[in-house]
Every structure is written in structure tokens, then in C-alpha cells.
Design an enzyme around this catalytic site. Sequence first.
Site, PDB file in Angstrom:
ATOM      1  N   GLU A   1      10.939  -7.571  -3.821  1.00 23.11           N
ATOM      2  CA  GLU A   1      11.427  -6.308  -3.229  1.00 23.11           C
ATOM      3  C   GLU A   1      10.790  -6.215  -1.856  1.00 23.11           C
ATOM      4  OE1 GLU A   1      13.617  -4.352  -4.471  1.00 23.11           O
ATOM      5  OE2 GLU A   1      13.647  -4.910  -6.586  1.00 23.11           O
ATOM      6  N   LEU A   2      11.595  -6.453  -0.813  1.00 26.68           N
ATOM      7  CA  LEU A   2      11.007  -6.602   0.513  1.00 26.68           C
ATOM      8  C   LEU A   2      11.376  -5.427   1.421  1.00 26.68           C
ATOM      9  CD1 LEU A   2      11.657 -10.417   0.702  1.00 26.68           C
ATOM     10  CD2 LEU A   2       9.748  -9.206  -0.328  1.00 26.68           C
TER      11      LEU A   2
ATOM     12  N   TRP B   1       0.782  -1.236   0.000  1.00 25.49           N
ATOM     13  CA  TRP B   1       0.000   0.000   0.000  1.00 25.49           C
ATOM     14  C   TRP B   1       0.804   1.271   0.000  1.00 25.49           C
ATOM     15  CZ3 TRP B   1       1.819   1.899   4.535  1.00 25.49           C
ATOM     16  CH2 TRP B   1       2.221   0.963   5.490  1.00 25.49           C
ATOM     17  N   ASN B   2       2.103   1.188   0.304  1.00 22.80           N
ATOM     18  CA  ASN B   2       2.756   2.456   0.651  1.00 22.80           C
ATOM     19  C   ASN B   2       3.095   3.356  -0.529  1.00 22.80           C
ATOM     20  OD1 ASN B   2       4.689   0.480   0.042  1.00 22.80           O
ATOM     21  ND2 ASN B   2       6.275   1.721   0.953  1.00 22.80           N
TER      22      ASN B   2
ATOM     23  N   CYS C   1      10.167   1.584   2.269  1.00 23.50           N
ATOM     24  CA  CYS C   1      11.026   0.402   2.427  1.00 23.50           C
ATOM     25  C   CYS C   1      12.469   0.806   2.670  1.00 23.50           C
ATOM     26  CB  CYS C   1      10.909  -0.483   1.198  1.00 23.50           C
ATOM     27  SG  CYS C   1      11.177   0.414  -0.314  1.00 23.50           S
TER      28      CYS C   1
ATOM     29  N   GLU D   1      11.579  -4.285  11.559  1.00 21.91           N
ATOM     30  CA  GLU D   1      11.100  -3.233  10.659  1.00 21.91           C
ATOM     31  C   GLU D   1       9.814  -2.665  11.248  1.00 21.91           C
ATOM     32  OE1 GLU D   1       9.349  -4.173   6.835  1.00 21.91           O
ATOM     33  OE2 GLU D   1      10.267  -2.395   5.944  1.00 21.91           O
TER      34      GLU D   1
ATOM     35  N   GLY E   1       6.591  -6.217  -1.076  1.00 22.70           N
ATOM     36  CA  GLY E   1       5.810  -6.360   0.154  1.00 22.70           C
ATOM     37  C   GLY E   1       6.721  -6.850   1.265  1.00 22.70           C
ATOM     38  N   GLY E   2       6.135  -7.502   2.241  1.00 20.76           N
ATOM     39  CA  GLY E   2       6.904  -7.942   3.405  1.00 20.76           C
ATOM     40  C   GLY E   2       7.503  -9.332   3.216  1.00 20.76           C
TER      41      GLY E   2
ATOM     42  N   LYS F   1      -2.051  -6.624  -9.245  1.00 21.18           N
ATOM     43  CA  LYS F   1      -2.909  -6.687  -8.062  1.00 21.18           C
ATOM     44  C   LYS F   1      -2.539  -5.551  -7.129  1.00 21.18           C
ATOM     45  CE  LYS F   1      -3.811  -8.887  -3.741  1.00 21.18           C
ATOM     46  NZ  LYS F   1      -3.767  -7.533  -3.177  1.00 21.18           N
TER      47      LYS F   1
END
Length: 491
Positions: free
Chosen positions: A250-251, A151-152, A284, A383, A228-229, A175
Site C-alpha cells: 500500500e504505497l 508513521w502517518n 496516502c 508526492e 509506506g513509500g 514493525k
Amino acid sequence: MALEKFQQYIDGSFEDASETFESINPADGKAWALMPSASVADVDRAVLAAHNALSNPAWANLTATQRGKLLYKLADLVASNADALAELETKDTGKIRRETKAVILYIADYYRYFAGLADKVQGAHFDVDKPDMEAYTRREPIGVVAAIVPWNSQIFLSAVKLAPALAAGCTVVLKASEDGPAPLLKLAQLINEAGFPPGVVNVITGMGETCGKALTSHRLVSRIAFTGGPSTARRIVENSAQNLALVSLELGGKSPVLVFEDADLESAANAIVSGIFAATGQSCVAGSRLIVHESVHAKLMEILVSKAQRIKIGDPQDLETEMGPLATQRQLDHVNDVVTRSVASGAKLLTGGKSPAEFEAGFYYEPTILDCEISSTACVAEEIFGPVLSVLKFKDDAEALLLANDSEYGLASGVFTQNLGRAHRFVRSIRAGIVWVNTYRMISPLVPFGGYGQSGTGREAGAESILDYTRTKSVWINTSEAPISDPFVMR
Ligand code: NAD
């Protein structure tokens, strides 16, 4: 007041989903829109549409240059609709309007960069070790791409997936996150207006465990581009066992910012403030672990606390606002939880540590600085994804490096020093995908972005990233007119 209603975009049509969910405005905590919640059947239709579009001549027969032209058109539409997109992103995620507008205008340049790159993807020709043979490679689109974003920063994080995928000739099911999907559902209208054939891009949203799972395990998906996470990333890797798709991840991060005794403290402080309090820390690359030489610790804390306390918190749509709310109640609870645990275990609260009293509603939290003695303190180790800066001291370069690398993450890092040799030594030794020296939070479509360790695999942006949306076909051509003589000898 009736809630605004958004639609999903599948196979070139805007449609309602059979179920909807409410989207909450983080500035007041109230539902403002109904979002389409894609079912497993919707996901299947979207993937099938993308699969069929791969062989539709309206897309498959376009030259790479023509695909680039469509992307240039999309870039112009993104730029000319930046205000509308920014207003939606701010409303749905709480990210301040000043930043959403500026970032969206810059995102147009990401589309332009990959538009220009579309016809520069090249295969190779080989002077092979066989007589009468021509051998060369072609770079072909990898297939259907499942692009999944958090969402960020959805418009940005989708651009670094969509743009190279489309430039390479792939088709995409994008998505959006179930938190704050409005800007991507609006982006679908611009994609439609740009003239991409039906099914080339499909935009859906929905819950991770239904919609996300169905998408990433779908047999017709060849490439998964995920941001995401780390725990979701593990699920996605499991899902990809079904389709054996190429996966990029990409975490998150727990990025260290090192400030040495010779640093320009005022300049470093501005970079640190931007690194941790911009986007309310929901970035991130947030520089969330400040590692500072003991001789300048007190002075730097004084400057940082003063700057943090002057940050203007408020309505994210107000152009004067410098820090808006967190995106969700869940995120606010998480920030509160980590800060409370950290203080209980000995971290010293220098400023912040609570929601500001003047806001009755909304997910606001004060810029927070925690001085810590040990790396295992929760706020140093975990985090947070919020406006919380954790501070550690070091005595010498060796200890600074140990602390910097004392994390399972490795996305970004910052080094503030006037000593050129030291800067280079740390550039070499820090385990992170990005090192910023005497600056922070710089990005560009030209420069690769991605992490080490638990921060993920694969790189987004930069010319090399487009290759991950292609696969190599090797071609052999026999130029001899002589018949093949012995069929039982491999030549
Ligand atoms: P998240 O991992 O919970 O969700 C991300 C996306 O994955 C959402 O769209 C969600 O619906 C989907 N998802 C959830 N479960 C799924 C499943 N089983 N299968 C498929 N999809 C599923 O992340 P979040 O909380 O929304 O975002 C915050 C995280 O994103 C942080 O860890 C942050 O650091 C990271 N992040 C990384 C970068 C980067 O570029 N490295 C950028 C921004 C955010």
C-alpha cells in the site's frame, strides 16, 4: 526531565532492546521518549516466536470462532483505551487529537469486522470428474506475517493487517515506524491483555535498513504486508526474494480531484479542504491534485483560499485545533523544498508557502495552494505528503481525464459533478483504486482499499482481504474400498 521509556513485545514479554532512539514531539521539536531499537537478533527472536506460535496448540487448536472472540476482546480494549492511544499518537506524530480519537474508535470496528469474518472463511467442495473421489479445499493460515507500517496512521494501518491476519489464524511480527512508534507499543499491551498466546503477535520498532530489512528477508516469513513509500517497497520486494513471501504493497498517491462546471462548489470545497489539509496532508489518499474546469476556477480558488486561511493551526492536543504540525523535521524540509522548486518554476502561490510565524518550535506549515500551468511542475508531479494543494485547469472532459490519469500513482480520486452519466464515465476511466463521487476520504472496514500502478498491489479491508492471509490446501479422499489396481496410470 527524564524521557519516558517504551519497550518492545516479543514472545509475550515486554523487554528493553539493547539500543534505544529518541522520539520527537512534532509540536515542540523536543525529544520526549526513548524507543527500543530492535536489533537483527531481536527480529530473529520475534520471527521465531511467531513461527513457534503457529504450532502452539494454545493458538493452533483454537477454532476460528474462538479467534474471532479474541479479536472482539481486542476491539473492546482499543475502544476503551481510545483516549490513551489517541494522546500517544498525537504526541508522537502531531496528528490532531480530534482525528486520532475518532479514528481509533472507528478502528475498533475494523477489529470487529474481521472478528466476525474469522469463521466465515470457507473452502470449497468439488463434484469431481473421477469416480469414488471426494475433493475439497481448506483455507489455512499462510504463516508468519511481517506487517510494516509508516508513521502517518500507525494504529489504523496496523489494524488492516493484524485483524485479517489473526482472524485467519496467522501469527504476526508488527514493525512500527521509527517515527512515532509509541501508539503501537501501547497497542502491544492491549494485545497482551486480550489474551493472545505468547508469540502470536510481536511488536517491535527500529530502523528500516536493519530491523525492517531483517524482518522482510527472514526465511520464516510467509507474508509481507507493507504500507509506506514506493522506494522502500522496491527494497522490500528485493528482500522478499529470500523468503518468497506473498507481498502486499500500500504505497503513496498523487490523487486527482476533478471539479466540473456543474459541481456544488461550496460542498466540493469542503471535501477538497478535508482531502488535502486533514492530517496536515500526511495521508496516502490526500487529494493533492485539484483539476478544475476553467469556468469555475476563479470562484473555487476564492472559496478555497478563504477556507485555507481560516484553518486553525495549533497544538495538536487541543481539541479546537484543525491542523497540527508535520510529523518530522525531515517532512517539513521536504515540503519546503518541493514548494520552493515549484514556485521557482512558475507555480503561483495563492496562499501559505511557509511555516507560520507564531510558532517558535515544532514542525508547522501553513495550508498552501499553488496554481500551476503544467503537470510537470514539481508540486503536481511528486508526492509531497504535506498540506499543499496543486491546481490545474481543464477545458473539457477529455482534457480532465488526461490530466487525472497523468500520474504514475493511482490510489484515490474524486469527481465532483451533478451529471450522473459523466460521473459513471469517469468512474470507469480513472486509473485509481478508489473513486469518490461528490465526496472524499470515505473509508469502511467493509470496502477494499488499495491502489493501481506505483500506488501498490493488494487490497486491505473488505472480505476479500482475509484470503491473502490464507493458502489453499486441496484434499482428495478415495471413498472406494477397492484396491488401487494399476499404479502406472494417472487417473
Ligand atoms: P517509508 O517507506 O520510508 O517507511 C515505511 C516503513 O518501512 C517504516 O516502518 C520503515 O522503517 C520501513 N522500512 C524502511 N526501509 C525498509 C527496508 N529496507 N526494509 C523493510 N522496511 C523498511 O514510508 P514513510 O516515509 O514512513 O511513510 C510515508 C509513505 O507511506 C508515503 O509514500 C505514503 O503515501 C505512504 N502511505 C501509504 C498508505 C496506503 O495505504 N496506500 C497509507 C499511509 C502512507
